[in-house]
Design a protein around this motif. Structure first.
Motif, PDB file in Angstrom:
ATOM      1  N   LYS A   1      59.527  11.543  10.606  1.00  0.00           N
ATOM      2  CA  LYS A   1      58.713  12.686  10.734  1.00  0.00           C
ATOM      3  C   LYS A   1      58.160  12.463  11.964  1.00  0.00           C
ATOM      4  O   LYS A   1      57.592  11.739  12.733  1.00  0.00           O
ATOM      5  CB  LYS A   1      57.467  12.109   9.660  1.00  0.00           C
ATOM      6  N   ASP A   3      56.190  15.472  13.213  1.00  0.00           N
ATOM      7  CA  ASP A   3      55.717  16.707  13.183  1.00  0.00           C
ATOM      8  C   ASP A   3      54.286  16.698  14.183  1.00  0.00           C
ATOM      9  O   ASP A   3      53.728  17.594  14.146  1.00  0.00           O
ATOM     10  CB  ASP A   3      55.559  17.131  11.817  1.00  0.00           C
ATOM     11  N   HIS A  17      56.119  20.753  14.173  1.00  0.00           N
ATOM     12  CA  HIS A  17      55.007  21.474  13.407  1.00  0.00           C
ATOM     13  C   HIS A  17      53.894  21.517  14.496  1.00  0.00           C
ATOM     14  O   HIS A  17      53.890  22.576  15.212  1.00  0.00           O
ATOM     15  CB  HIS A  17      54.678  20.463  12.350  1.00  0.00           C
ATOM     16  N   GLN A  18      53.227  20.613  15.182  1.00  0.00           N
ATOM     17  CA  GLN A  18      52.731  20.453  16.352  1.00  0.00           C
ATOM     18  C   GLN A  18      53.764  20.122  17.381  1.00  0.00           C
ATOM     19  O   GLN A  18      54.712  19.230  17.251  1.00  0.00           O
ATOM     20  CB  GLN A  18      51.566  19.480  16.253  1.00  0.00           C
ATOM     21  N   ILE A  19      53.534  20.696  18.472  1.00  0.00           N
ATOM     22  CA  ILE A  19      54.863  20.515  19.321  1.00  0.00           C
ATOM     23  C   ILE A  19      54.154  20.352  20.680  1.00  0.00           C
ATOM     24  O   ILE A  19      53.238  21.034  21.193  1.00  0.00           O
ATOM     25  CB  ILE A  19      55.635  21.845  19.581  1.00  0.00           C
ATOM     26  N   GLU A  31      66.395  28.966  13.354  1.00  0.00           N
ATOM     27  CA  GLU A  31      65.011  28.885  13.150  1.00  0.00           C
ATOM     28  C   GLU A  31      64.727  27.556  12.269  1.00  0.00           C
ATOM     29  O   GLU A  31      65.547  27.308  11.352  1.00  0.00           O
ATOM     30  CB  GLU A  31      64.480  30.354  12.599  1.00  0.00           C
ATOM     31  N   ALA A  32      63.500  27.237  12.339  1.00  0.00           N
ATOM     32  CA  ALA A  32      62.451  27.460  13.116  1.00  0.00           C
ATOM     33  C   ALA A  32      62.436  26.419  14.252  1.00  0.00           C
ATOM     34  O   ALA A  32      62.087  26.519  15.348  1.00  0.00           O
ATOM     35  CB  ALA A  32      61.139  27.451  12.470  1.00  0.00           C
ATOM     36  N   ILE A  66      63.634  26.574  18.084  1.00  0.00           N
ATOM     37  CA  ILE A  66      63.281  27.544  18.764  1.00  0.00           C
ATOM     38  C   ILE A  66      62.553  26.812  19.820  1.00  0.00           C
ATOM     39  O   ILE A  66      62.950  27.553  21.298  1.00  0.00           O
ATOM     40  CB  ILE A  66      62.624  28.743  18.079  1.00  0.00           C
ATOM     41  N   LYS A  92      66.672  18.802   2.005  1.00  0.00           N
ATOM     42  CA  LYS A  92      65.879  19.821   1.013  1.00  0.00           C
ATOM     43  C   LYS A  92      66.881  20.158  -0.268  1.00  0.00           C
ATOM     44  O   LYS A  92      66.338  20.705  -1.286  1.00  0.00           O
ATOM     45  CB  LYS A  92      65.252  21.012   1.714  1.00  0.00           C
ATOM     46  N   GLU A 107      55.660  30.655  12.203  1.00  0.00           N
ATOM     47  CA  GLU A 107      57.031  30.735  12.352  1.00  0.00           C
ATOM     48  C   GLU A 107      57.722  31.973  11.833  1.00  0.00           C
ATOM     49  O   GLU A 107      56.978  32.616  11.043  1.00  0.00           O
ATOM     50  CB  GLU A 107      57.717  29.538  11.713  1.00  0.00           C
ATOM     51  N   LEU A 146      50.765  24.625  17.917  1.00  0.00           N
ATOM     52  CA  LEU A 146      51.024  24.406  16.129  1.00  0.00           C
ATOM     53  C   LEU A 146      51.469  25.415  15.764  1.00  0.00           C
ATOM     54  O   LEU A 146      51.116  26.801  15.876  1.00  0.00           O
ATOM     55  CB  LEU A 146      49.681  23.976  15.688  1.00  0.00           C
ATOM     56  N   PHE A 147      52.445  25.509  14.837  1.00  0.00           N
ATOM     57  CA  PHE A 147      53.032  26.774  13.966  1.00  0.00           C
ATOM     58  C   PHE A 147      52.681  26.464  12.504  1.00  0.00           C
ATOM     59  O   PHE A 147      53.207  25.311  12.025  1.00  0.00           O
ATOM     60  CB  PHE A 147      54.382  27.310  14.376  1.00  0.00           C
ATOM     61  N   LYS A 182      53.804  27.001   8.669  1.00  0.00           N
ATOM     62  CA  LYS A 182      55.206  26.809   8.122  1.00  0.00           C
ATOM     63  C   LYS A 182      55.147  27.889   6.872  1.00  0.00           C
ATOM     64  O   LYS A 182      54.031  27.792   6.119  1.00  0.00           O
ATOM     65  CB  LYS A 182      55.705  25.482   7.836  1.00  0.00           C
ATOM     66  N   THR A 187      57.506  27.336   4.616  1.00  0.00           N
ATOM     67  CA  THR A 187      58.209  26.534   3.567  1.00  0.00           C
ATOM     68  C   THR A 187      57.482  25.025   3.453  1.00  0.00           C
ATOM     69  O   THR A 187      56.869  24.667   4.607  1.00  0.00           O
ATOM     70  CB  THR A 187      59.563  26.323   3.794  1.00  0.00           C
ATOM     71  N   LEU A 202      54.817  16.291   3.333  1.00  0.00           N
ATOM     72  CA  LEU A 202      53.376  16.757   3.131  1.00  0.00           C
ATOM     73  C   LEU A 202      52.851  16.911   2.013  1.00  0.00           C
ATOM     74  O   LEU A 202      53.098  17.980   1.262  1.00  0.00           O
ATOM     75  CB  LEU A 202      53.311  18.000   4.345  1.00  0.00           C
ATOM     76  N   GLU A 239      47.169  17.035   2.035  1.00  0.00           N
ATOM     77  CA  GLU A 239      47.045  16.715   3.503  1.00  0.00           C
ATOM     78  C   GLU A 239      47.074  18.266   4.176  1.00  0.00           C
ATOM     79  O   GLU A 239      47.481  18.232   5.374  1.00  0.00           O
ATOM     80  CB  GLU A 239      48.326  15.769   3.782  1.00  0.00           C
ATOM     81  N   ILE A 263      51.416  27.073   5.354  1.00  0.00           N
ATOM     82  CA  ILE A 263      50.504  25.900   5.532  1.00  0.00           C
ATOM     83  C   ILE A 263      50.616  25.323   6.815  1.00  0.00           C
ATOM     84  O   ILE A 263      51.551  25.326   7.637  1.00  0.00           O
ATOM     85  CB  ILE A 263      51.190  24.803   4.309  1.00  0.00           C
ATOM     86  N   ILE A 264      49.575  24.404   7.020  1.00  0.00           N
ATOM     87  CA  ILE A 264      49.662  23.551   8.092  1.00  0.00           C
ATOM     88  C   ILE A 264      49.105  22.181   7.736  1.00  0.00           C
ATOM     89  O   ILE A 264      48.370  21.897   6.649  1.00  0.00           O
ATOM     90  CB  ILE A 264      48.681  23.994   9.432  1.00  0.00           C
ATOM     91  N   SER A 265      49.470  21.228   8.251  1.00  0.00           N
ATOM     92  CA  SER A 265      49.006  19.699   8.286  1.00  0.00           C
ATOM     93  C   SER A 265      47.558  19.738   8.733  1.00  0.00           C
ATOM     94  O   SER A 265      47.267  20.348   9.874  1.00  0.00           O
ATOM     95  CB  SER A 265      49.723  18.836   8.962  1.00  0.00           C
TER      96      SER A 265
END
Lengths: 192, 192
Positions: free
Chosen positions: A21, A23, A28-30, A58-59, A62, A102, B58, B77-78, B80, B82, B87, B91, B109-111
């Motif tokens: 992970k 993220d 997720h956070q970048i 995606e995603a 990107i 997934k 996203e 932060l993006f 999501k 899905t 997660l 959380e 969602i976001i964390s």
């Protein structure tokens, strides 16, 4: 050691089934400074390859792809997992990508307009594991009659067979970091 | 006239039901020079707002958001659409976003880890139409107890009610281009 490797050791979290992970800084956070460093590395490796387009899915691909495209001064194209309402069947290339994580297969598409036989493509993605996403992107490039000049990967799980598959097909793959093992909840890089 | 407006006039395509297709340079194939100019404009407008995080959804928001985050030197932060396998429910913050174009409601969602009460957030997105995505992102920021310092939009459809809704709630919105009308398959900007 690259900033990405340092960050993986500091903030990456290993979960069961070889899930890493990242993220907090990658998908997720970048962290834009990590993305910029990755883009610079891809540019250094592939700058003489005549790249005309950066291609991702995606995603999570990107962010590294757009940063890479800026350095190459070429457009970036991302394959979509959903079908835009404005793109008819005959106007697109499509392929199926299976995600082992997934356990779903997604139809991914691009518009035929944005890849053609003149294109020399650098594929960029965040992860390489079983190679399904990369092989799907390669399939789309080949449907368009374009050339895959290389594949730039941020994090390669070298203990899974994606890299082997791509090497066997003769593609030039460059991974910013190659992970030999996630055993015992510990990240071990290939060259360590 | 900004490069984005020029490009919309040159390459944007108007479809029935007020659909403006910009997928040759904004949200399928992406021109990094346009993205960079948009990011610079957001930076100029919001540089003194004490921004600690750039927040988007996203997939099409990611390119302008990461370029903006690099200029602000803060994380991006993006949200999501899905649910990541890693997660758990407790959380994350979640909200529902309805897309009128696709007529679907998506849970996004976001964390909880990546937004907190200390954050001063700039929301970035490619389009503002009915405001559903922006309002969803605002909801997530507010669930985290953080502050929305502003909303940076690439293309605003000013004839739909998203901008009015955001203005009514007192948010500072900056749109790189504001479209007054897509009638007769023609793009008319608000200030023209």
């Amino acid at each position: 050691m690259s900033a990405l490797k340092e960050r993986i050791l500091k903030d990456g979290k290993v979960f069961p089934n070889n899930v890493l992970k990242v993220d907090s800084f990658m998908n997720h956070q970048i962290d834009p400074s990590i993305i910029r460093e990755i883009a610079r590395e891809f540019y250094e490796i592939f700058k003489d390859a005549g790249i005309t387009k950066i291609f991702t899915i995606e995603a999570s691909g990107i962010a590294p792809a757009i940063a890479t495209a800026e350095l190459f001064d070429v457009p970036m194209l991302f394959a979509k997992k959903t079908q835009p309402s404005t793109l008819a069947n005959q106007e697109r290339y499509e392929t199926d990508v299976h995600s082992y994580t997934k356990n779903v297969t997604s139809r991914v598409i691009i518009s035929k307009q944005y890849l053609n036989a003149d294109d020399v493509v650098l594929i960029v993605d965040d992860f390489l594991a079983n190679g399904e996403a990369a092989l799907g992107l390669i399939d789309l490039v080949e449907q368009a009659g374009a050339i895959v000049a290389g594949i730039g990967i941020c994090i390669e799980k070298s203990f899974q067979d994606g890299r082997t598959k791509l090497d066997a097909k003769g593609f030039k793959v460059h991974s910013v970091c190659r992970i030999a093992s996630l055993d015992n909840e510990k990240v071990t890089f290939l060259e360590d």
